[in-house]
Design a protein around this motif. Sequence first.
Motif, PDB file in Angstrom:
ATOM      1  N   GLY A  18       0.830  -1.206   0.000  1.00  0.00           N
ATOM      2  CA  GLY A  18       0.000   0.000   0.000  1.00  0.00           C
ATOM      3  C   GLY A  18       0.859   1.250   0.000  1.00  0.00           C
ATOM      4  N   GLU A  19       0.217   2.372  -0.118  1.00  0.00           N
ATOM      5  CA  GLU A  19       0.939   3.648  -0.209  1.00  0.00           C
ATOM      6  C   GLU A  19       1.507   4.077   1.151  1.00  0.00           C
ATOM      7  OE1 GLU A  19       2.497   7.341  -1.377  1.00  0.00           O
ATOM      8  OE2 GLU A  19       2.054   5.471  -2.464  1.00  0.00           O
ATOM      9  N   ASP A  20       2.736   4.596   1.115  1.00  0.00           N
ATOM     10  CA  ASP A  20       3.385   5.139   2.311  1.00  0.00           C
ATOM     11  C   ASP A  20       3.856   6.557   1.989  1.00  0.00           C
ATOM     12  OD1 ASP A  20       3.714   2.628   4.133  1.00  0.00           O
ATOM     13  OD2 ASP A  20       4.445   1.972   2.169  1.00  0.00           O
ATOM     14  N   GLY A  21       3.721   7.439   2.964  1.00  0.00           N
ATOM     15  CA  GLY A  21       4.188   8.802   2.769  1.00  0.00           C
ATOM     16  C   GLY A  21       3.637   9.711   3.855  1.00  0.00           C
ATOM     17  N   ALA A  22       3.934  10.994   3.731  1.00  0.00           N
ATOM     18  CA  ALA A  22       3.506  11.960   4.752  1.00  0.00           C
ATOM     19  C   ALA A  22       3.228  13.295   4.089  1.00  0.00           C
ATOM     20  CB  ALA A  22       4.574  12.106   5.832  1.00  0.00           C
ATOM     21  N   GLY A  23       2.408  14.094   4.760  1.00  0.00           N
ATOM     22  CA  GLY A  23       2.092  15.412   4.227  1.00  0.00           C
ATOM     23  C   GLY A  23       1.413  16.286   5.255  1.00  0.00           C
ATOM     24  N   VAL A  24       1.102  17.498   4.834  1.00  0.00           N
ATOM     25  CA  VAL A  24       0.341  18.445   5.660  1.00  0.00           C
ATOM     26  C   VAL A  24      -0.741  19.060   4.786  1.00  0.00           C
ATOM     27  CG1 VAL A  24       2.239  18.980   7.240  1.00  0.00           C
ATOM     28  CG2 VAL A  24       1.969  20.325   5.161  1.00  0.00           C
ATOM     29  N   ILE A  25      -1.841  19.413   5.425  1.00  0.00           N
ATOM     30  CA  ILE A  25      -2.954  20.006   4.696  1.00  0.00           C
ATOM     31  C   ILE A  25      -3.653  21.036   5.579  1.00  0.00           C
ATOM     32  CG2 ILE A  25      -4.589  18.204   5.416  1.00  0.00           C
ATOM     33  CD1 ILE A  25      -5.940  18.467   2.661  1.00  0.00           C
ATOM     34  N   GLN A  26      -4.072  22.131   4.975  1.00  0.00           N
ATOM     35  CA  GLN A  26      -4.923  23.106   5.654  1.00  0.00           C
ATOM     36  C   GLN A  26      -5.944  23.590   4.653  1.00  0.00           C
ATOM     37  OE1 GLN A  26      -1.548  25.742   6.536  1.00  0.00           O
ATOM     38  NE2 GLN A  26      -2.608  27.390   5.438  1.00  0.00           N
ATOM     39  N   PHE A  27      -6.984  24.246   5.153  1.00  0.00           N
ATOM     40  CA  PHE A  27      -8.140  24.516   4.312  1.00  0.00           C
ATOM     41  C   PHE A  27      -8.425  26.002   4.133  1.00  0.00           C
ATOM     42  CE2 PHE A  27      -8.312  20.397   6.244  1.00  0.00           C
ATOM     43  CZ  PHE A  27      -8.548  19.563   5.163  1.00  0.00           C
TER      44      PHE A  27
END
Length: 847
Positions: free
Chosen positions: A213-222
């Motif tokens: 499966g997919e592995d990774g990291a991130g940030v999100i704001q709206f």
Amino acid sequence: MQHDPVLPPGATLITPTAPIRIAAHGARAKCLQRLIRLGLPVPRTVALDAATVAMLAEGGTIDTRAVLAAFGPDTLVSIRPSSGQHEWGGPASVLNAGMNDARHAVLSGRIGADKALRLHARFIRSYAMVVAGVDCGGADDIPAMLAAFEAAHGRPFPQDPAVQLADVLRGMAAAWNAPTARLLRAARGAPDDAALGLVVQQMVLGVGDPALGEDGAGVIQFVDGETGRPRIVGRYLSQSQGRDALQGQGALYLTSDPRGPALQDVYPQVFMDLQHYGTLCRTRLREEMQIEFTLQDGALYVLDAVGVQRSTRAALRIAVTLATDGIIPEAEAVSRVQPRALLNVLHRRIRPGAGGAEIGRGIAASPGAATGALVLTAADAHAAGARGEACILVRSETVPEDVLGMHAAAGILTVRGGVSSHAAVIARGLGLPCVVGAAGLSLDAGQGLMVASDGRVLHSGQTVTLDGHGGRVIAGAVPLVEPMLDDAFATLLSWADEVRDIGVRANCDTPSEAQTAARFGAEGIGLCRTEHMFFEPDRLAVMREMIFAEDPQDRARALARLLPVQRADFTELFAIMAGRPVCIRLLDPPLHEFLPSDADGIAAMAAALHIAPDAARRRAAALAEANPMLGMRGVRLGIAIPEIYDMQARAIFEAAAAQGDVVPEVMIPLVSARREVDLVAARIAAVARSVRDEMGVPLEYRLGVMVETPRAALRADEIAEAASFLSFGTNDLTQMTYGLSRDDAGRFLSSYVAQGVFADDPFLRLDMDGVGELLRIGAERGRRARPDVTLSICGEHGGDPDSIDFSRAAGFDYVSCSPFRVPVARLAAAHLAIRDRGGSLTAPPER
């Protein structure tokens, strides 16, 4: 299935019902609990309270094996700071703790040797820096890194995860108390006794086998952190950890984007889940949050969420939008925007991260930023303005005759002076950026050059940028951010007006300033300094003719020529204020301030007046005063040459009578004795009767006094009997109480403040004890003698939130400040009213 572990004292597994408190565990720990309550997939987390962290900083120990047991065998963990507010920061996070040779071997078989090596190297690098301050280099060469650590630290790198965790906890606790860290968080508003909690969280690696499966990291704001408007912002990076996506190449955009692949397109379900989590945070936590997330084998985890970093403009819009959407009350929206921060919205500022060579530094006396050509005389500034060219006026210090050039300039810089100097006061009124007391600069107006603090020579006409927020002078042009007063700004201040309980007026000397004040919601003009109306070239010539008049008849003829222009000024002010009160101070400065001080200026004046240069010099010398501030100015001028005040009163009353709906307020400056008021009041009353008879219309006015001398404050009961209002001029009152010159004190006040002689610059922050006591005495005695007397503060302190707090407590009716500080004062007054009614000015209540 994991069971609740037996943790050491001071350590708590974060669950929906665990006793996690911001005061004990910090904001990050409390936020993680809130996320867990909302059902977000947060990895297992243990919080260490501030008392435990403080104990670790002193060399204490904690059972880290018991802490690790909460996560199960062979689990890697991260350690993150949890201070009382996210803005205070903290030590850098440490990821992949528990990594050792054995765990490296296991991971190599599961996710691949290269990835396991990268995870191991990352931990060694951060552990070595946090624990020993050792830089193990950038290459992922494990043997070399371990050797470098042992050589620098004197012991082998630990293989035991419990030892590793203990070392990291102690290192982060010690780093919080380092002098540099203390200074940094103090600059961010943290108190001296700010404490630190720590959170230990199960690692979600973000690095793995693509087959699983997919592995990774991130940030999100709206929302957009600069504007506050809805916008999805962030990045995602496959096979990464933490915030690598914000720096790493190959990161995905979050929403569909022509520049490259996007998370929304590649992993639509993950994107939809993140949107759902963002909505939950917004509605239940009542805040716009930035979410840090990680994918492991295709599963989504939320590691953390913090309030979106935002500009003042964005903070304002976010608060208004949350209230408009019914998520927070309007009063809380008002409370979330700091009054002084509004100055960042009202003025231009240098774009964050913009470069530029600093060539000088002084006192930030008026906010804003401006770029323009360097000019060294007021005449050159006026000429540049006439050509439509932006310029920065640089003077050793400004004087009243520089006012025209100051009006034409985009910014003002002086070598001498403090926050209440002539340059500072005028610049704040005009809304211009101003830096004063830039002692490292030297000027040669004759040669048209300025020598910077680093020895660089700049010639008149070269471009410079002035930073009125930070007190900097920068060579050349740098990018600026324009102010934007939008609907959210107006909405927030309308809500503030609904709750505040003290009036806010503006200090305005010209129609343009009055228009600014009206646009910013001033309830009237609290101080109009009429002397600034006389510096236009045609008016100044007549003013000088009046000063040089040999007999009352000649003086009267000159004043008769000034009458229509004064009347026109007041007519325009009354029209702009549209029925709101206008308080006009009669002429205050000594007459020599209207005369040139240099030989060329005196010669030109003599020619214009058709008198001999020697006669002009003698007259100017005769008017010069050893201490002008204490000389023939204010009411003394009005009593010695009463025709001046007669002319001004007539201009005020004729303009008011023509307007029809105005009750002007006439203010007598620099009063010390009741008899002064009586003498001037009698002549003003006579002028009012004359205007009524001549124009055949009813005419009302209010007569008041500007309390600027200690004696006037002490005898306020006598003075109030003859005055309908007392307006305390805190600039001069501070000067006289301290025996300080506001123009010269900037040379040493910073040293006084640094050494604790004064808590603050008394011209910047009202002295609550000394000057404040005089204000309280004056207010109490004035009200005792005349209960209906109107009390106000009209000095530069009027726009300061602390001074507004004082004014409310002392029973003042309104404060008056420069036009660009009116929104600050309105919001500050609302904050204080909300505070006194038990409202919260901080974070949302814990839930």
